[in-house]
Each structure stands twice: as structure tokens, then as C-alpha cells.
Design a protein around this motif. Structure first.
Motif, PDB file in Angstrom:
ATOM      1  N   SER A  28       0.840  -1.207   0.000  1.00 45.33           N
ATOM      2  CA  SER A  28       0.000   0.000   0.000  1.00 45.33           C
ATOM      3  C   SER A  28       0.866   1.244   0.000  1.00 45.33           C
ATOM      4  O   SER A  28       0.579   2.230  -0.706  1.00 45.33           O
ATOM      5  N   ASP A  29       1.933   1.192   0.812  1.00 43.42           N
ATOM      6  CA  ASP A  29       2.846   2.327   0.838  1.00 43.42           C
ATOM      7  C   ASP A  29       3.517   2.524  -0.507  1.00 43.42           C
ATOM      8  O   ASP A  29       3.656   3.662  -0.991  1.00 43.42           O
ATOM      9  N   LEU A  30       3.911   1.394  -1.123  1.00 45.52           N
ATOM     10  CA  LEU A  30       4.536   1.495  -2.449  1.00 45.52           C
ATOM     11  C   LEU A  30       3.554   2.033  -3.471  1.00 45.52           C
ATOM     12  O   LEU A  30       3.913   2.836  -4.344  1.00 45.52           O
ATOM     13  N   ASN A  31       2.298   1.587  -3.384  1.00 51.16           N
ATOM     14  CA  ASN A  31       1.289   2.084  -4.313  1.00 51.16           C
ATOM     15  C   ASN A  31       1.100   3.584  -4.158  1.00 51.16           C
ATOM     16  O   ASN A  31       0.918   4.321  -5.131  1.00 51.16           O
ATOM     17  N   ARG A  32       1.098   3.996  -2.862  1.00 49.66           N
ATOM     18  CA  ARG A  32       0.960   5.430  -2.643  1.00 49.66           C
ATOM     19  C   ARG A  32       2.121   6.206  -3.268  1.00 49.66           C
ATOM     20  O   ARG A  32       1.948   7.263  -3.842  1.00 49.66           O
ATOM     21  N   ARG A  33       3.291   5.601  -3.152  1.00 44.86           N
ATOM     22  CA  ARG A  33       4.464   6.272  -3.701  1.00 44.86           C
ATOM     23  C   ARG A  33       4.507   6.178  -5.223  1.00 44.86           C
ATOM     24  O   ARG A  33       4.924   7.123  -5.898  1.00 44.86           O
ATOM     25  N   ALA A  53       2.901  13.383  -5.767  1.00 44.59           N
ATOM     26  CA  ALA A  53       3.434  13.910  -4.514  1.00 44.59           C
ATOM     27  C   ALA A  53       2.947  15.314  -4.218  1.00 44.59           C
ATOM     28  O   ALA A  53       2.784  15.704  -3.051  1.00 44.59           O
ATOM     29  N   LEU A  54       2.662  16.108  -5.252  1.00 45.41           N
ATOM     30  CA  LEU A  54       2.281  17.512  -5.036  1.00 45.41           C
ATOM     31  C   LEU A  54       0.807  17.636  -4.660  1.00 45.41           C
ATOM     32  O   LEU A  54       0.446  18.309  -3.687  1.00 45.41           O
ATOM     33  N   THR A  55      -0.063  16.998  -5.435  1.00 48.61           N
ATOM     34  CA  THR A  55      -1.503  17.206  -5.267  1.00 48.61           C
ATOM     35  C   THR A  55      -2.193  16.094  -4.488  1.00 48.61           C
ATOM     36  O   THR A  55      -3.377  16.224  -4.140  1.00 48.61           O
ATOM     37  N   SER A  56      -1.489  14.961  -4.256  1.00 52.19           N
ATOM     38  CA  SER A  56      -2.032  13.782  -3.549  1.00 52.19           C
ATOM     39  C   SER A  56      -3.124  13.061  -4.316  1.00 52.19           C
ATOM     40  O   SER A  56      -3.821  12.205  -3.762  1.00 52.19           O
ATOM     41  N   GLY A  72       3.221  28.542  -8.463  1.00 54.07           N
ATOM     42  CA  GLY A  72       2.697  27.631  -9.494  1.00 54.07           C
ATOM     43  C   GLY A  72       2.185  26.337  -8.865  1.00 54.07           C
ATOM     44  O   GLY A  72       1.147  25.787  -9.272  1.00 54.07           O
ATOM     45  N   ASP A  73       2.914  25.872  -7.832  1.00 55.42           N
ATOM     46  CA  ASP A  73       2.461  24.658  -7.132  1.00 55.42           C
ATOM     47  C   ASP A  73       1.137  24.913  -6.425  1.00 55.42           C
ATOM     48  O   ASP A  73       0.239  24.047  -6.427  1.00 55.42           O
ATOM     49  N   LEU A  74       0.984  26.097  -5.820  1.00 54.54           N
ATOM     50  CA  LEU A  74      -0.280  26.435  -5.163  1.00 54.54           C
ATOM     51  C   LEU A  74      -1.410  26.463  -6.185  1.00 54.54           C
ATOM     52  O   LEU A  74      -2.543  26.049  -5.898  1.00 54.54           O
ATOM     53  N   TYR A  75      -1.107  26.973  -7.359  1.00 59.98           N
ATOM     54  CA  TYR A  75      -2.098  27.021  -8.438  1.00 59.98           C
ATOM     55  C   TYR A  75      -2.555  25.612  -8.818  1.00 59.98           C
ATOM     56  O   TYR A  75      -3.748  25.344  -8.990  1.00 59.98           O
TER      57      TYR A  75
END
Length: 534
Positions: A363-368, A373-376, A425-428
């Protein structure tokens, strides 16, 4: 495997038992036949030997007593032999007749004597046979005289009908010589029925019996046939296998397979003790049947017990194997109830812990691997995997599916990065992602990379796709109007394409159409902005 081992073990023991019993019983039946044959041989030989000794003693007395062949001396000699022979005949059991006959070539006046005991009351003198009426050179005639004369030796003769009495007898005869010259014959005839009675008394089981034959296989006495009626035309053929050098015989008689043991008698005959093979096999065949039945019962019991006890071991192992197969397929939601404190229980507990750790790790690997990583939200790899799964379902259902693909593109991301920096830009991008997720909250959202997102619409979101698209545009405009900062003013172009089995051969075709629709909307939005600021 345990049951197979039990089957092999019980079967092997049973076969060895059957083999041992078969050999033992064959050996016992052969020994029984031989024992009866030896007993009969001793009795018959004792009887024949008594006759043989009596005639031999008389013959010795005759040759010692002869002192000349003149008629007077010969007659006196005959009187002395008469008295001596009478004593010897009374001492010998079963004597029917005894005689001392002079060869006509020696004397035509002194013929000898012949005594008979036909009624068992005692010996009486009988008129002697006129030898001169026969051709004494023909050994088929007057066999008791001609055979010993021309053979020149003591001899037992096969059964024959004695002269004048019409009685079947066997006889032992000794030729008499004086100074090398043949003088005559002394002999004893015994009743054929006396010998037959001794042979008849030898019996074995229900259909076992004894019989006599000569060295060529011709039957001399048989309890199942009247040998006295045989002629050259009616004499039965010798059964195949009856004549053999082996002590034990196998032959077929009257359609029945028989086994026999034989021994020679002192008179040249062969004594056979015979029995049907079926009777000799009867006892041990029943014993073998009982062993086979017992073996089957033992086999059934042992197999049942083996299957029960091994089932106690193999059942949790089978469940453990099925759980391992589920894990191999990526399913970690299995149930293992075996909790005994033994090797299998400890193995089961260890496997459950291992599977739990593996599930968390994967599950952790799938998440990774599949989460941006930025928007989840899910990333491009997760999108490719979802498209592949959707394509497989499409193939299985032969195109009978309902779904739509939405493509989103964030406008002006490059400008925000250049003017305000990548942090803004990341916030956007995060604000754009939240807007998409809030609108299509029942559908998976993917960040395809850079400023592009996608969504796969199924079920309720698919059915409400038009309303959701309108809701997205309203929320987008409201968000832009309520914020002052450029990076908070989300401007996202949207394109939604519905899967059409008539035009789309694959899920990718739908994705491409959604992408084209998005770019068309993006172009229209830019044109509208340009017209607004002119």
C-alpha cells in the motif's frame, strides 16, 4: 500419498501372504500325496515281496533237491517239492494258485502239479494244463510259462486270465535250471481282486484315489474303470503327462485336471495316488479369500483413519495454500482460522503477520508509485493502469459499457511560474486539483503531469456528467471572482468524451477525443478573452 502408502503396504503383505500360502499348500498337498503313495508302496511291496520270497525259497529248494532228470528221480523230487511248496503257500497271504510245471522237453510223463484255493477253504490239487497244446515259443501264449522260460529270469507278469479257471490274476514265476538246462517253472498266482482291494483302500479327500499302471502308462487297475473288460480296441489312451520321471504329475482325466504322486513297486508296476487339482486348491483358496477379505477390511479402516488424521493436517495447509494464492493475486483480505499451538498453527500465524506487513508495504509502495506527490491525487502511472483495466473489461463485455473520460488543462501555469515563482505555481496546481476533486468526488482523479489532469467517469458521475461539467465551470468562475491573487484564480479548460462503441475501438480512442475536446474548449476560452480585452 498416505493412503497410497497404506494401500501399497497392505497389498504387499497380502500378496506375500497369498504367495506363501500358495507355496505352502502346494507343498503340503504334494507331501500328502507322496505320503499316501509311500504308505501304499510299502504295503503293496510288502505283500508282493512276501510272494516273491516264498517263490524264491521254493525255487532254491527245487534246484538244491534236483539230483537228476530221470523219470523216477524227477517224480520223487516232485513229491518232496509238493510238500515244501504246500507249507510255503499256506504261509503267504492271498495266494490263489501255486504250481511247479516241468517242460515237456524234459519229461512227457512227469508234468508237475497245480494247486488252487478258489473258495478260501484250502488248496486242492487241480488238473494241470496240457502245455503240449501250446506253442511254447510264442510268449503271448501261456505267459506264466513261456515268458520266464525265454527270458531266463524271475519275473512278475501283468494281470491275465489264468488257464481253465477264468480268474484274473497276477503271478510271480521263477525258471528252474539243472546243470544249465531249463527244467520248468515254479510260480504263485495271487488274486487280482486282493491287490485291487489294497489299492482301493488308498483314498484322499472326496475324489482322490490310487491306481496302478505299467511303465508304458497302460492301466493295470483303476477304481473308476473296469480294466478286465479292456481289449486292444477299447483300451483308453494314456493321458498326457501320466508318464514322467518326476515324482509329481499333472494330467487330465475325464475332463478334470488332476495331480498325482507315483512310486515304483517291486513288481515293476507304478503306484499312483491322484486327486483333482480343484480339491487340493480348495482349502487354501478359501484361506486366500479370507485373507483378501480381511485385507480389504483392514485397508478400508486404515485408509479411513489415514484420511481423517491427514485431513486434520492437510486442511489447514490447503487453506494456507489458498491464502498464498490470494496473496499472489494481490488480495490480502483472507481469513485463516487455524490457531492450534502446533507447527501448522505457528506457520499460519507467521503467514498472517507476513501478509499484513506485505499489504502495508505494498500500500505504501502504491501510494508512492501511483500518487502524485504535489496534489495527492493519482498520477499518470495510475491512469495508465486504470485505462488498462478498463480496456480488459471492455474486451470481456464486448464493448457493452458506459463510461466517459474528462481531460483538464490548467491555463497560464507557465506565466504564474515565471512571474511569481514555482511555489506559487504549485499552489495554483493544488487549487486546480481541489476544484476537480470537489466536483467529481465519486470518480478517480489523475494528474497526468505538468498542468494536465484527467478523470474517469463511471456510475453516478457518468450519469450526471453534464451537470457536473456545468457545476465545475460555475465553481471555477466563482473561485476566480472571489480571489485577487493570480495563482488562486483557477482557470482550467475541460473536455469530456463519452465512450461510443461505434467510433471508439479502445479506451485510448475515448481519451484522445476528450483531449481534443479540451483543447477546442481551451481555444474558445482564449478567443473569448481576447475579444473581451479589445
Amino acid at each position: 500419498m498416505t493412503v497410497c502408502v497404506v494401500v501399497i503396504a497392505v497389498t504387499t503383505v497380502s500378496l506375500l501372504s497369498v504367495l506363501f500360502i500358495t507355496r505352502t499348500k502346494h507343498r503340503e498337498s504334494d507331501q500328502l500325496l507322496l505320503l499316501l503313495c509311500e504308505t501304499g508302496q510299502r504295503n503293496l511291496d510288502y505283500y508282493f515281496d512276501s510272494v516273491q520270497k516264498s517263490v524264491g525259497k521254493v525255487a532254491d529248494f527245487v534246484e538244491e533237491d534236483l539230483d537228476g532228470l530221470e523219470p523216477e528221480k524227477l517224480q520223487a523230487h516232485m513229491d518232496r517239492v509238493d510238500d515244501y511248496f504246500d507249507v510255503m503257500a499256506y504261509k503267504t497271504n492271498g495266494v490263489l494258485t501255486y504250481y511247479y510245471r516241468i517242460d515237456p522237453e524234459i519229461s512227457d510223463t512227469v508234468k508237475g502239479f497245480w494247486y488252487t484255493n478258489l473258495d478260501g477253504e484250502g488248496f486242492v490239487q487241480h488238473e494241470v494244463t496240457d502245455i503240449t497244446r501250446y506253442d511254447t515259443e510264442d510268449t503271448s501264449e501261456l505267459v506264466w510259462f513261456t515268458v520266464p522260460k525265454y527270458r531266463g529270469e524271475s519275473i512278475w507278469l501283468s494281470p491275465y486270465i489264468t488257464d481253465n479257471l477264468d480268474v484274473r490274476v497276477i503271478s510271480y514265476n521263477v525258471p528252474i535250471y539243472y546243470e544249465g538246462r531249463f527244467v520248468g517253472v515254479v510260480g504263485i498266482e495271487i488274486d487280482y481282486s486282493t491287490m485291487a482291494g489294497q489299492v482301493e483302500s488308498i483314498r484322499l479327500y472326496n475324489n482322490g484315489y490310487a491306481f496302478l499302471n505299467d511303465s508304458e502308462g497302460n492301466i493295470i487297475y483303476h477304481p473308476r474303470m473296469d480294466v478286465t473288460t479292456f481289449t486292444e480296441e477299447t483300451t483308453p489312451d494314456v493321458p498326457e503327462g501320466l508318464i514322467s520321471d518326476s515324482t509329481f504329475l499333472r494330467y487330465r482325466f475325464q475332463g478334470v485336471e488332476r495331480k498325482a504322486a507315483w512310486l515304483p513297486l517291486c513288481n515293476g508296476m507304478r503306484l499312483n495316488v491322484s486327486m483333482p487339482v480343484s480339491e487340493s486348491n480348495g482349502d487354501w483358496q478359501r484361506l486366500i479369500l479370507e485373507i483378501v477379505m480381511a485385507s480389504l477390511v483392514v485397508l478400508l479402516i486404515l485408509s479411513t483413519l489415514a484420511m481423517y488424521f491427514t485431513g486434520q493436517i492437510t486442511k489447514p495447509l490447503q487453506e494456507l495454500t489458498e491464502a498464498a494464492e490470494q496473496v499472489d493475486k494481490g488480495n490480502y483480505d483472507f481469513v485463516l482460522d487455524y490457531d492450534r499451538d502446533d507447527e501448522v498453527g505457528r506457520l499460519t500465524d507467521t503467514f498472517k503477520h507476513l501478509a499484513g506487513h506485505m499489504k502495508e508495504h505494498i500500500s505504501d509502495l502504491n501510494r508512492r508509485v501511483y500518487v502524485d506527490a504535489l496534489t495527492s491525487v493519482k498520477n499518470k502511472g495510475a491512469f495508465a493502469r486504470s485505462v488498462e483495466e478498463l480496456q480488459n473489461q471492455l474486451v470481456d463485455r464486448r464493448g457493452d459499457m458506459e463510461f466517459a473520460v474528462g481531460i483538464f488543462d490548467c491555463d497560464d501555469l507557465k506565466k504564474i511560474n515565471d512571474q511569481f515563482g514555482h511555489e506559487k505555481g504549485d499552489l495554483y496546481l493544488k487549487a486546480s486539483s481541489r476544484l476537480i476533486c470537489r466536483t467529481f468526488q465519486h470518480s478517480p482523479v489523475f494528474r497526468m503531469g505538468g498542468d494536465e489532469f484527467s478523470v474517469i467517469l463511471r456510475n453516478d458521475d457518468y450519469q450526471n456528467r453534464e451537470a457536473l461539467a456545468e457545476q465545475f465551470e460555475r465553481d471555477r468562475e466563482a473561485l476566480c471572482a472571489s480571489t485577487e491573487n493570480k495563482w488562486e484564480q483557477v482557470r482550467v479548460s475541460i473536455g469530456i468524451a463519452v465512450y461510443d462503441p461505434k467510433t471508439d475501438k479502445s479506451v485510448q480512442d475515448t481519451v484522445h477525443r476528450a483531449d481534443r475536446i479540451m483543447y477546442e474548449n481551451k481555444r474558445k476560452t482564449k478567443d473569448a478573452r481576447k475579444r473581451k480585452f479589445k
